[in-house]
Design a protein around this motif. Structure first.
Motif, PDB file in Angstrom:
ATOM      1  N   LEU A   4       0.829  -1.209   0.000  1.00 48.26           N
ATOM      2  CA  LEU A   4       0.000   0.000   0.000  1.00 48.26           C
ATOM      3  C   LEU A   4       0.865   1.262   0.000  1.00 48.26           C
ATOM      4  N   VAL A   5       1.940   1.239   0.791  1.00 41.61           N
ATOM      5  CA  VAL A   5       2.843   2.388   0.819  1.00 41.61           C
ATOM      6  C   VAL A   5       3.489   2.581  -0.549  1.00 41.61           C
ATOM      7  N   LEU A   6       3.909   1.475  -1.161  1.00 37.70           N
ATOM      8  CA  LEU A   6       4.514   1.549  -2.493  1.00 37.70           C
ATOM      9  C   LEU A   6       3.531   2.105  -3.507  1.00 37.70           C
ATOM     10  N   LEU A   7       2.289   1.644  -3.440  1.00 36.55           N
ATOM     11  CA  LEU A   7       1.274   2.132  -4.371  1.00 36.55           C
ATOM     12  C   LEU A   7       1.018   3.629  -4.165  1.00 36.55           C
ATOM     13  N   ALA A   8       1.007   4.074  -2.912  1.00 30.64           N
ATOM     14  CA  ALA A   8       0.810   5.498  -2.645  1.00 30.64           C
ATOM     15  C   ALA A   8       1.956   6.324  -3.226  1.00 30.64           C
ATOM     16  N   LEU A   9       3.175   5.825  -3.096  1.00 30.31           N
ATOM     17  CA  LEU A   9       4.333   6.533  -3.655  1.00 30.31           C
ATOM     18  C   LEU A   9       4.278   6.556  -5.184  1.00 30.31           C
ATOM     19  N   VAL A  10       3.860   5.421  -5.758  1.00 30.69           N
ATOM     20  CA  VAL A  10       3.705   5.367  -7.218  1.00 30.69           C
ATOM     21  C   VAL A  10       2.640   6.357  -7.667  1.00 30.69           C
ATOM     22  N   GLY A  11       1.514   6.400  -6.936  1.00 27.14           N
ATOM     23  CA  GLY A  11       0.463   7.355  -7.266  1.00 27.14           C
ATOM     24  C   GLY A  11       0.946   8.788  -7.179  1.00 27.14           C
ATOM     25  N   LEU A  12       1.753   9.085  -6.165  1.00 26.32           N
ATOM     26  CA  LEU A  12       2.294  10.436  -6.003  1.00 26.32           C
ATOM     27  C   LEU A  12       3.222  10.786  -7.163  1.00 26.32           C
ATOM     28  N   GLY A  13       4.173   9.894  -7.450  1.00 28.97           N
ATOM     29  CA  GLY A  13       5.125  10.160  -8.525  1.00 28.97           C
ATOM     30  C   GLY A  13       4.456  10.230  -9.887  1.00 28.97           C
ATOM     31  N   ALA A  14       3.518   9.303 -10.135  1.00 31.17           N
ATOM     32  CA  ALA A  14       2.839   9.277 -11.428  1.00 31.17           C
ATOM     33  C   ALA A  14       2.007  10.540 -11.641  1.00 31.17           C
ATOM     34  N   GLN A  15       1.309  10.999 -10.592  1.00 33.56           N
ATOM     35  CA  GLN A  15       0.493  12.205 -10.722  1.00 33.56           C
ATOM     36  C   GLN A  15       1.345  13.455 -10.850  1.00 33.56           C
ATOM     37  N   LEU A  16       2.506  13.464 -10.197  1.00 34.10           N
ATOM     38  CA  LEU A  16       3.408  14.606 -10.316  1.00 34.10           C
ATOM     39  C   LEU A  16       3.877  14.764 -11.756  1.00 34.10           C
ATOM     40  N   VAL A  17       4.227  13.629 -12.388  1.00 30.52           N
ATOM     41  CA  VAL A  17       4.642  13.662 -13.791  1.00 30.52           C
ATOM     42  C   VAL A  17       3.456  13.988 -14.688  1.00 30.52           C
ATOM     43  N   ASP A  18       2.322  13.311 -14.446  1.00 27.75           N
ATOM     44  CA  ASP A  18       1.145  13.487 -15.290  1.00 27.75           C
ATOM     45  C   ASP A  18       0.625  14.916 -15.221  1.00 27.75           C
ATOM     46  N   GLY A  19       0.575  15.466 -14.023  1.00 32.99           N
ATOM     47  CA  GLY A  19       0.041  16.810 -13.868  1.00 32.99           C
ATOM     48  C   GLY A  19       0.932  17.898 -14.417  1.00 32.99           C
ATOM     49  N   SER A  20       2.224  17.616 -14.550  1.00 25.91           N
ATOM     50  CA  SER A  20       3.147  18.624 -15.076  1.00 25.91           C
ATOM     51  C   SER A  20       3.503  18.402 -16.538  1.00 25.91           C
ATOM     52  N   LEU A  21       3.344  17.164 -17.026  1.00 25.97           N
ATOM     53  CA  LEU A  21       3.670  16.868 -18.428  1.00 25.97           C
ATOM     54  C   LEU A  21       2.463  16.412 -19.240  1.00 25.97           C
ATOM     55  N   GLY A  22       1.328  16.186 -18.590  1.00 28.30           N
ATOM     56  CA  GLY A  22       0.124  15.818 -19.317  1.00 28.30           C
ATOM     57  C   GLY A  22       0.009  14.360 -19.675  1.00 28.30           C
ATOM     58  N   ALA A 218      -1.247  16.423  -7.006  1.00 30.19           N
ATOM     59  CA  ALA A 218      -2.006  17.185  -8.007  1.00 30.19           C
ATOM     60  C   ALA A 218      -1.784  18.701  -7.942  1.00 30.19           C
ATOM     61  N   PRO A 219      -1.947  19.352  -6.792  1.00 29.34           N
ATOM     62  CA  PRO A 219      -1.756  20.817  -6.778  1.00 29.34           C
ATOM     63  C   PRO A 219      -0.309  21.234  -7.031  1.00 29.34           C
ATOM     64  N   VAL A 220       0.638  20.407  -6.595  1.00 30.59           N
ATOM     65  CA  VAL A 220       2.058  20.722  -6.828  1.00 30.59           C
ATOM     66  C   VAL A 220       2.359  20.719  -8.319  1.00 30.59           C
ATOM     67  N   ALA A 221       1.836  19.706  -9.027  1.00 28.59           N
ATOM     68  CA  ALA A 221       2.083  19.592 -10.463  1.00 28.59           C
ATOM     69  C   ALA A 221       1.455  20.755 -11.227  1.00 28.59           C
ATOM     70  N   ALA A 222       0.229  21.143 -10.860  1.00 32.41           N
ATOM     71  CA  ALA A 222      -0.443  22.247 -11.542  1.00 32.41           C
ATOM     72  C   ALA A 222       0.301  23.569 -11.339  1.00 32.41           C
ATOM     73  N   TRP A 223       0.872  23.747 -10.158  1.00 32.45           N
ATOM     74  CA  TRP A 223       1.683  24.940  -9.888  1.00 32.45           C
ATOM     75  C   TRP A 223       2.978  24.897 -10.685  1.00 32.45           C
ATOM     76  N   LEU A 224       3.585  23.723 -10.771  1.00 34.87           N
ATOM     77  CA  LEU A 224       4.870  23.582 -11.449  1.00 34.87           C
ATOM     78  C   LEU A 224       4.759  23.864 -12.935  1.00 34.87           C
ATOM     79  N   VAL A 225       3.687  23.362 -13.581  1.00 32.43           N
ATOM     80  CA  VAL A 225       3.565  23.525 -15.028  1.00 32.43           C
ATOM     81  C   VAL A 225       3.379  24.992 -15.398  1.00 32.43           C
ATOM     82  N   ARG A 226       2.855  25.804 -14.479  1.00 29.57           N
ATOM     83  CA  ARG A 226       2.695  27.229 -14.760  1.00 29.57           C
ATOM     84  C   ARG A 226       4.026  27.963 -14.730  1.00 29.57           C
ATOM     85  N   LEU A 227       4.963  27.455 -13.949  1.00 31.03           N
ATOM     86  CA  LEU A 227       6.262  28.113 -13.816  1.00 31.03           C
ATOM     87  C   LEU A 227       7.240  27.723 -14.923  1.00 31.03           C
TER      88      LEU A 227
END
Length: 311
Positions: A4-22, A218-227
């Motif tokens: 579960l911890v691994l999946l949460a980390l994967v979800g975090l990393g995947a969303q960070l990339v997805d939210g900043s690179l689409g 999610a919010p971190v990625a949306a902020w990052l893509v604007r910068l």
């Protein structure tokens, strides 16, 4: 608990990339679930259930930072939902082994174009601001939604490069609009899986873990893509597209490359990608140094707008 911890980390990393690179949330998460023996349909269903929450959070964050073109969301999201529902209901009987390398070949071409175009010349401005028509967005949404549901990911890898290559919308708005419209795709795909599979093979704890990680990022990625300057963002996205689809082709029945060959080729692609990003960073810095307020012809990226609340 470790899973579960691994999946949460994967979800975090995947969303960070997805939210900043689409792109990349579905592809990254599905790869992990398949690696631990999850049924393909159940893996895709798990990812899409988690994406209902992550895409809602990501869309809200992108909206808050002004990264969303709502006309694009509407025109691509509704056809995307139709394609996703169809893909989900037919996944159990549809073989995508042949379609995957064909799609990867097309996406590789788009990725190479995006990488070269943004690295060498910066943001295309000749058509920037022109409207994207329904006859382009609707078929794109149908195909991207279908691929996303049948492959456990594909909405971003199909939609993002196509919109970037059009040159009619800023990269940050491409990313924001694709991420926001994916909410409709995730709902439709999840409904399709629940209709055809029920809850068989779906672990709600896994869904919750992936969702939790994605909500944090999610919010971190949306902020990052604007910068990120458009030129650098375009080079980064293009490299992701190229690397992902080269990997798919090397592992397909068409090529069936050995592990050693895959390592060499992917390593070379990664080096070229890194060099392209470095080149874009240096070009952007030169442009800012020469005309800090407005940019130059070699890098027509607009100066970052101040973050404002949406109207």
């Amino acid at each position: 608990m470790r899973t579960l911890v691994l999946l949460a980390l994967v979800g975090l990393g995947a969303q960070l990339v997805d939210g900043s690179l689409g792109m990349a949330y579905g592809v990254t998460s599905t790869t992990l679930l398949l690696a631990i023996g999850t049924n393909p349909a159940a893996a895709s269903a798990t990812i899409h259930l988690a994406e209902i929450g992550t895409t809602l959070a990501s869309g809200a964050a992108h909206w808050r930072f002004g990264n969303v073109d709502w006309a694009v969301v509407r025109r691509i999201g509704v056809p995307g939902a139709i394609g996703a529902f169809a893909g989900a209901t037919f996944l159990s009987s549809l073989a995508t082994d042949v379609a995957a390398p064909v799609m990867s070949l097309l996406l590789l071409g788009l990725g190479l174009y995006v990488l070269a175009r943004f690295t060498v010349a910066g943001l295309p401005t000749g058509r920037l601001g022109l409207p994207l028509r329904k006859r382009f967005l609707a078929p794109l949404g149908l195909v991207a939604g279908f691929v996303d549901a049948t492959g456990g990911g594909g909405w971003g890898p199909v939609g993002t490069p196509a919109l970037l290559a059009s040159g009619r919308i800023e990269p940050r708005k491409v990313v924001g609009s694709i991420d926001t419209s994916e909410f409709l795709v995730a709902i439709a795909a999840s409904l399709g899986f629940l209709v055809s599979l029920g809850s068989q093979g779906i672990d709600l704890l896994w869904v919750a873990a992936l969702l939790l990680g994605g909500l944090v990022a999610a919010p971190v990625a949306a902020w990052l893509v604007r910068l990120l300057p458009p030129r650098i963002l375009g080079s980064a996205v293009g490299g992701v597209i190229v690397l992902t689809n080269v990997r798919t082709l090397l592992r397909s029945d068409w090529v069936d490359a050995s592990s050693a060959v895959q390592g060499v080729v992917l390593g070379f692609v990664a080096v070229v990608w890194a060099a392209a990003v470095v080149w874009s960073v240096r070009a952007h810095r030169r442009a800012v140094a020469s005309q800090p307020a407005a940019g130059t012809a070699s890098d027509p990226s607009p100066a970052p707008e101040p973050a404002t609340a949406p109207r």
